[in-house]
Scaffold this motif. Sequence first.
Motif, mmCIF file in Angstrom:
data_model
loop_
_atom_site.group_PDB
_atom_site.id
_atom_site.type_symbol
_atom_site.label_atom_id
_atom_site.label_comp_id
_atom_site.label_asym_id
_atom_site.label_seq_id
_atom_site.Cartn_x
_atom_site.Cartn_y
_atom_site.Cartn_z
ATOM 1 N N ALA A 1 49.160 -11.858 -62.463
ATOM 2 C CA ALA A 1 48.682 -13.171 -62.214
ATOM 3 C C ALA A 1 49.412 -14.189 -62.734
ATOM 4 C CB ALA A 1 47.237 -13.041 -62.488
ATOM 5 N N GLY A 2 50.191 -14.051 -63.776
ATOM 6 C CA GLY A 2 50.680 -15.253 -64.627
ATOM 7 C C GLY A 2 49.689 -16.464 -64.594
ATOM 8 N N THR B 1 48.530 -14.849 -74.147
ATOM 9 C CA THR B 1 47.424 -15.351 -75.144
ATOM 10 C C THR B 1 46.164 -14.505 -75.108
ATOM 11 O OG1 THR B 1 48.693 -17.403 -75.198
ATOM 12 C CG2 THR B 1 46.259 -17.296 -76.113
ATOM 13 N N ILE B 2 45.725 -13.936 -76.076
ATOM 14 C CA ILE B 2 44.480 -12.933 -76.056
ATOM 15 C C ILE B 2 43.454 -13.436 -76.855
ATOM 16 C CG2 ILE B 2 43.694 -10.578 -76.526
ATOM 17 C CD1 ILE B 2 46.081 -10.462 -74.513
ATOM 18 N N CYS B 3 42.034 -13.565 -76.203
ATOM 19 C CA CYS B 3 41.053 -13.680 -77.158
ATOM 20 C C CYS B 3 40.195 -12.760 -76.595
ATOM 21 C CB CYS B 3 40.455 -15.141 -76.691
ATOM 22 S SG CYS B 3 39.080 -15.659 -77.765
ATOM 23 N N PHE B 4 39.665 -11.900 -77.738
ATOM 24 C CA PHE B 4 38.783 -10.674 -77.453
ATOM 25 C C PHE B 4 37.574 -10.678 -78.375
ATOM 26 C CE2 PHE B 4 37.584 -6.805 -75.937
ATOM 27 C CZ PHE B 4 37.885 -5.853 -76.259
ATOM 28 N N PHE B 5 36.348 -10.744 -78.027
ATOM 29 C CA PHE B 5 35.260 -10.509 -78.926
ATOM 30 C C PHE B 5 33.990 -10.293 -77.848
ATOM 31 C CE2 PHE B 5 33.121 -14.456 -77.602
ATOM 32 C CZ PHE B 5 34.356 -15.264 -76.972
ATOM 33 N N ASP B 6 33.080 -9.531 -78.551
ATOM 34 C CA ASP B 6 31.704 -9.300 -77.858
ATOM 35 C C ASP B 6 32.243 -8.612 -76.395
ATOM 36 O OD1 ASP B 6 29.696 -11.815 -79.246
ATOM 37 O OD2 ASP B 6 30.490 -10.099 -80.009
ATOM 38 N N TYR C 1 39.964 -12.410 -72.688
ATOM 39 C CA TYR C 1 40.571 -13.528 -72.126
ATOM 40 C C TYR C 1 41.909 -13.317 -72.173
ATOM 41 C CZ TYR C 1 35.846 -15.197 -72.189
ATOM 42 O OH TYR C 1 34.554 -15.343 -71.957
ATOM 43 N N ILE C 2 42.656 -13.151 -71.151
ATOM 44 C CA ILE C 2 44.144 -13.122 -71.038
ATOM 45 C C ILE C 2 45.076 -14.182 -70.523
ATOM 46 C CG2 ILE C 2 46.319 -11.384 -70.448
ATOM 47 C CD1 ILE C 2 44.087 -9.223 -70.265
ATOM 48 N N ASP C 3 45.580 -14.963 -71.417
ATOM 49 C CA ASP C 3 46.560 -15.946 -70.446
ATOM 50 C C ASP C 3 47.995 -15.474 -70.347
ATOM 51 O OD1 ASP C 3 47.133 -19.516 -70.866
ATOM 52 O OD2 ASP C 3 47.776 -18.107 -69.557
ATOM 53 N N GLY C 4 48.335 -15.070 -69.310
ATOM 54 C CA GLY C 4 49.438 -14.258 -68.907
ATOM 55 C C GLY C 4 50.738 -15.256 -68.469
ATOM 56 N N ASP D 1 48.093 -5.636 -78.223
ATOM 57 C CA ASP D 1 49.226 -5.950 -79.008
ATOM 58 C C ASP D 1 50.481 -6.107 -78.285
ATOM 59 O OD1 ASP D 1 48.256 -3.634 -81.808
ATOM 60 O OD2 ASP D 1 47.403 -5.912 -81.174
ATOM 61 N N LEU D 2 50.618 -5.025 -77.147
ATOM 62 C CA LEU D 2 51.834 -5.331 -76.264
ATOM 63 C C LEU D 2 51.956 -6.428 -75.605
ATOM 64 C CD1 LEU D 2 52.523 -1.519 -75.021
ATOM 65 C CD2 LEU D 2 53.398 -2.655 -77.195
ATOM 66 N N LEU D 3 50.911 -6.783 -75.048
ATOM 67 C CA LEU D 3 50.786 -8.007 -74.348
ATOM 68 C C LEU D 3 51.155 -9.240 -74.967
ATOM 69 C CD1 LEU D 3 47.590 -7.604 -71.822
ATOM 70 C CD2 LEU D 3 50.078 -7.730 -71.205
ATOM 71 N N GLU D 4 50.519 -9.155 -76.200
ATOM 72 C CA GLU D 4 51.097 -10.480 -77.111
ATOM 73 C C GLU D 4 52.522 -10.564 -77.376
ATOM 74 O OE1 GLU D 4 47.863 -10.111 -80.175
ATOM 75 O OE2 GLU D 4 47.177 -12.023 -79.572
#
Length: 421
Positions: free
Chosen positions: A35-36, A63-68, A72-75, A55-58
């Motif tokens: 998607a980019g 940009t990754i945000c992961f909780f509960d 959220y992935i900003d590619g 970790d590889l995506l970062e």
Amino acid sequence: MSYYKVEKTDRLEGEIKIQGAKNSALPIIIGSILAGDIVSLYNCPDISDVRDLLDLLEKLGATICFFDNMLYIDGTNIKNMPLTREEMSKTRGSILFLGALTARFGQANLSYPGGCNIGKRPIDIHFDGMSALNIYIYDEEDDMIGAYTEEIIASDVNLKFPSVGATENVMLLATKAKGITRIFNAAKEPEIVDLQDFLNKMGAKIKGAGTDCITIEGVEELHGCSYKIMGDRMVAATYMAATAAIGGRVKLNNIKGEYLREEINVLRKMGCYVKYKKKYIIVSREKKSKLRPMIFIESGPYPAFATDAGTCFVAALLMTKGLSVFRETVFENRYTVAEEFEKMGAIIAVAKGKLVVIDGVDKLVGCQVDAKDLRGGAGLVIAGLMAEGTTIINKVQYIKRGYENIVSDLRRLGAKITEEN
Ligand code: EPZ
């Protein structure tokens, strides 16, 4: 290193929510690269395979945000970089970077993937499928693989075996191909349907997932979306086998029973009561009703009995009077856990890693055992719940690859299990 301390448990009772599916989350997370844009995933399991992939995506610039269990992935700023053996070695799912990076950048450079040691796990079918779409794939030194294309060209792709990973790699590539791609002899697993539905929410045009022919009409652009990952059918199968093994009544929520039809069929033949609807499964077996041995269970590609459920069902039958026979047809070395079961007093033989014969014993005795792969480790948890005394399960990092809350889930159902350091 932490370990699980498991003690004989008489009954499992209650209800739990099944986690998001590992084998759906991994391809969907990698598919987000196409998607980019920003992708939001719900019900994403917080397991080490997912964390390793993030970790590889970062590293690639996401940009990754992961909780509960919300991810959220900003590619947007993902760059194409080589992925080394050490980085690729943690999970088999990383092979999908080959299709996703080539689809986005026209090339990729990575090492052979890792994953559980349940067999050779070659990737020739991935190569065949991708080559059919005008992708040039070549070996480089140090076990690195290169993929390159001037243009992804749609085509008919015939898979010599319905490989889950190869089907997923071709789907990822074909979303950006010029024209219409048809994948014949495609894998039909529910996780393939989940990947199709996710990619279509990103603007892809895919249909037929869940059948042996998947059709993909290539598009110019894909965009971000939000998507809820399906429940993990193998985690559900694990808890169903545990309930069958020690008795009780358990309700599993957030899981589609129809995805486990064959495993439910086996449980019923073993003497369990199973009821399922769209969003839950109830399994029960009263103490007085003894389990029946299973003279023949054969694993195979979906919708056959799932290879990943084998070790847990074998564990459940270790104390069932009579002979039970399993034939594994998908992987070459799925049952290394058998020697750990033997340490506990089981009578079990494995021929050439594929044919498993169990002669049910009156009791198992707890001892120190080692998990050697993800599903074998889960089988040891079940055997520990059945065994007299205490079972110490070492190398639980294998189990944590796929089970987000196996200790707290089972404790909620009354199991005597703790994680110790
Ligand atoms: C996926 O592995 C799952 N992993 C596995 O789950 C699952 O057991 C398997 O599918 C079968 O359902 C993930 O989704 C991350 P395959 P995958 O390609 O894609 C051979 C778990 O416990 N093969 O369908 O690797 C291969 O060696 C894991 O959660 C080739 O020969 O499975 C195997 O014998 C374990 N050449 C068979 O096909 C290839 O190019 C099935 O493999 C690819 C596969």
